[in-house]
Structure formats: C-alpha cells, structure tokens
Scaffold this motif. Structure first.
Motif, PDB file in Angstrom:
ATOM      1  N   LYS A  29      10.927  20.091  21.384  1.00  0.00           N
ATOM      2  CA  LYS A  29      10.522  19.801  20.018  1.00  0.00           C
ATOM      3  C   LYS A  29      11.597  20.269  19.046  1.00  0.00           C
ATOM      4  O   LYS A  29      12.175  21.335  19.213  1.00  0.00           O
ATOM      5  N   THR A  30      11.811  19.466  18.020  1.00  0.00           N
ATOM      6  CA  THR A  30      12.743  19.854  16.969  1.00  0.00           C
ATOM      7  C   THR A  30      12.038  20.841  16.040  1.00  0.00           C
ATOM      8  O   THR A  30      10.817  21.028  16.119  1.00  0.00           O
ATOM      9  N   GLN A  32      11.492  20.457  12.919  1.00  0.00           N
ATOM     10  CA  GLN A  32      10.567  19.715  12.066  1.00  0.00           C
ATOM     11  C   GLN A  32       9.275  19.404  12.806  1.00  0.00           C
ATOM     12  O   GLN A  32       8.187  19.479  12.235  1.00  0.00           O
ATOM     13  N   GLN A  33       9.367  19.064  14.100  1.00  0.00           N
ATOM     14  CA  GLN A  33       8.167  18.774  14.878  1.00  0.00           C
ATOM     15  C   GLN A  33       7.318  20.031  15.043  1.00  0.00           C
ATOM     16  O   GLN A  33       6.085  19.978  14.946  1.00  0.00           O
ATOM     17  N   SER A  34       7.956  21.157  15.262  1.00  0.00           N
ATOM     18  CA  SER A  34       7.216  22.417  15.386  1.00  0.00           C
ATOM     19  C   SER A  34       6.533  22.761  14.072  1.00  0.00           C
ATOM     20  O   SER A  34       5.389  23.226  14.055  1.00  0.00           O
ATOM     21  N   LYS A  35       7.234  22.513  12.966  1.00  0.00           N
ATOM     22  CA  LYS A  35       6.665  22.782  11.643  1.00  0.00           C
ATOM     23  C   LYS A  35       5.453  21.889  11.408  1.00  0.00           C
ATOM     24  O   LYS A  35       4.454  22.316  10.846  1.00  0.00           O
ATOM     25  N   MET A  36       5.551  20.627  11.858  1.00  0.00           N
ATOM     26  CA  MET A  36       4.450  19.680  11.691  1.00  0.00           C
ATOM     27  C   MET A  36       3.211  20.162  12.438  1.00  0.00           C
ATOM     28  O   MET A  36       2.095  20.083  11.908  1.00  0.00           O
ATOM     29  N   VAL A  37       3.406  20.668  13.644  1.00  0.00           N
ATOM     30  CA  VAL A  37       2.288  21.180  14.438  1.00  0.00           C
ATOM     31  C   VAL A  37       1.618  22.344  13.707  1.00  0.00           C
ATOM     32  O   VAL A  37       0.393  22.413  13.585  1.00  0.00           O
ATOM     33  N   THR A  38       2.437  23.265  13.195  1.00  0.00           N
ATOM     34  CA  THR A  38       1.904  24.433  12.495  1.00  0.00           C
ATOM     35  C   THR A  38       1.171  24.029  11.219  1.00  0.00           C
ATOM     36  O   THR A  38       0.067  24.507  10.963  1.00  0.00           O
ATOM     37  N   ASN A  40      -0.142  21.139  10.483  1.00  0.00           N
ATOM     38  CA  ASN A  40      -1.350  20.403  10.843  1.00  0.00           C
ATOM     39  C   ASN A  40      -2.486  21.354  11.197  1.00  0.00           C
ATOM     40  O   ASN A  40      -3.636  21.142  10.810  1.00  0.00           O
ATOM     41  N   LEU A  59       5.414  21.275   4.642  1.00  0.00           N
ATOM     42  CA  LEU A  59       6.552  20.707   5.360  1.00  0.00           C
ATOM     43  C   LEU A  59       7.869  20.859   4.609  1.00  0.00           C
ATOM     44  O   LEU A  59       8.931  20.901   5.216  1.00  0.00           O
TER      45      LEU A  59
END
Length: 100
Positions: A29-30, A32-38, A40, A59
């Motif tokens: 995961k990049t 940004q993807q990790s940030k999106m998970v958090t 969310n 974000l």
C-alpha cells in the motif's frame, strides 16, 4: 500414443507454470492508500456532506513534524522574554538563544 500423452501433460504443466508466473503479486500500500484506510475508519458514522468534509480534511492533512531544538529554544526564550522591550529584550534573547 504414450508420447502424445506425455507431450500433453508437459504442455499443460508449462502452461500452468506460466500462468502462475504471470499472476501479479499484491503491491504494498502507498502512503495515500494507508491514509485512506485510516480516514475511512475514522469517518464511521458520518454521512453526506459531513462525511465529505471530514474525508477532504483528513486526506489533505499533512503529518505533524516535531519541532527542532532551535524552535523549542526560541519558544522558551520568547516566553521568558515577556515584558522586556527594546535593547533589553535583544540582549536577553541573544544570551538565551546562544545557550549561555
């Protein structure tokens, strides 16, 4: 006939091996993807415009950096210099910031 069966088995095994090698490995995961998970997970229970606003702020938030030693010293010296003005403040800040 036996050679034909062996050839078919060999061909199917090579096709299977090729299919296994061609399958893409799951990418890490990049940030940004990790940030999106958090974000969310933190937005659970929010709906509509409230959720949109929260997600946009979450974000786009920059990570907080720890202050450097110089920044910390400046903050402390500024707090200690309260009430001093002009040359007295300059002299105090100079000695305070130099660590003497």
């Amino acid at each position: 006939m036996k050679k034909l069966v062996v050839a078919c088995v060999a061909l199917s095994m090579s096709a299977f091996a090729f299919a296994q090698a061609a399958a893409p490995a799951p990418a890490a995961k990049t940030a940004q993807q990790s940030k999106m998970v958090t974000c969310n997970a933190d937005a659970t229970g929010k709906k509509g415009d409230d959720r949109k606003t929260f997600m946009k702020e979450c974000l786009s938030a920059k990570p907080v950096k720890a202050p450097t030693a110089q920044q910390t010293r400046m903050k402390t010296c500024n707090a200690d210099a309260t009430g001093k003005k002009g040359d007295a403040r300059k002299a105090f800040m100079k000695t305070c910031l130099s660590g003497k």
